[in-house]
Design a protein around this motif. Structure first.
Motif, PDB file in Angstrom:
ATOM      1  N   THR A  16      -6.255  38.616 -36.228  1.00 50.50           N
ATOM      2  CA  THR A  16      -4.842  39.302 -36.736  1.00 50.50           C
ATOM      3  C   THR A  16      -4.827  39.610 -38.527  1.00 50.50           C
ATOM      4  O   THR A  16      -4.944  37.981 -38.661  1.00 50.50           O
ATOM      5  CB  THR A  16      -3.708  40.145 -34.815  1.00 50.50           C
ATOM      6  N   TYR A  65      -3.302  44.720 -37.485  1.00 47.36           N
ATOM      7  CA  TYR A  65      -1.739  44.133 -37.526  1.00 47.36           C
ATOM      8  C   TYR A  65      -1.453  43.747 -36.593  1.00 47.36           C
ATOM      9  O   TYR A  65      -1.323  44.284 -35.268  1.00 47.36           O
ATOM     10  CB  TYR A  65      -0.989  44.781 -38.075  1.00 47.36           C
ATOM     11  N   GLU A  66      -1.451  42.236 -36.395  1.00 45.17           N
ATOM     12  CA  GLU A  66      -0.179  42.046 -35.544  1.00 45.17           C
ATOM     13  C   GLU A  66       0.814  40.904 -36.211  1.00 45.17           C
ATOM     14  O   GLU A  66       0.603  40.417 -37.426  1.00 45.17           O
ATOM     15  CB  GLU A  66      -0.459  40.723 -34.667  1.00 45.17           C
TER      16      GLU A  66
END
Ligand code: ZN
Length: 88
Positions: free
Chosen positions: A81, A72-73
């Motif tokens: 991501t 996750y970003e």
């Protein structure tokens, strides 16, 4: 951040080409497995210390691919991501 779960539709950030002919793009993706969710790796203050890692079925305009261990970003900054659609 909401807890990711299987079946959620999120954004996957595609990699741009090295020469810059194509930039990074948000693509639709379905979560197929949650490898490490936000309820794990919290410190004593409840702050998440580990990223939410998921497996994705990515839906590109010209085809699908499957990707495991996607971190996750919270933005569309980094290729490879994922983020929630509301993060855009
Ligand atoms: Zn996006």
């Amino acid at each position: 951040m909401p807890e990711p779960s299987v079946g959620d539709i999120v954004h996957y950030v595609s990699y741009g080409t090295p020469g810059g002919e194509y930039g990074k793009e948000c693509r639709a993706a379905v979560i197929t497995a949650v490898v490490a969710g936000t309820d794990r790796g919290k410190d004593e203050h409840g702050v998440t210390t580990a990223p939410a890692v998921v497996s994705l079925a990515v839906l590109n305009p010209t085809g699908m691919f499957f990707n495991e261990q996607v971190a996750y970003e919270g933005s569309a900054e980094d290729g490879g991501t994922w983020h929630w659609r509301a993060d855009d």
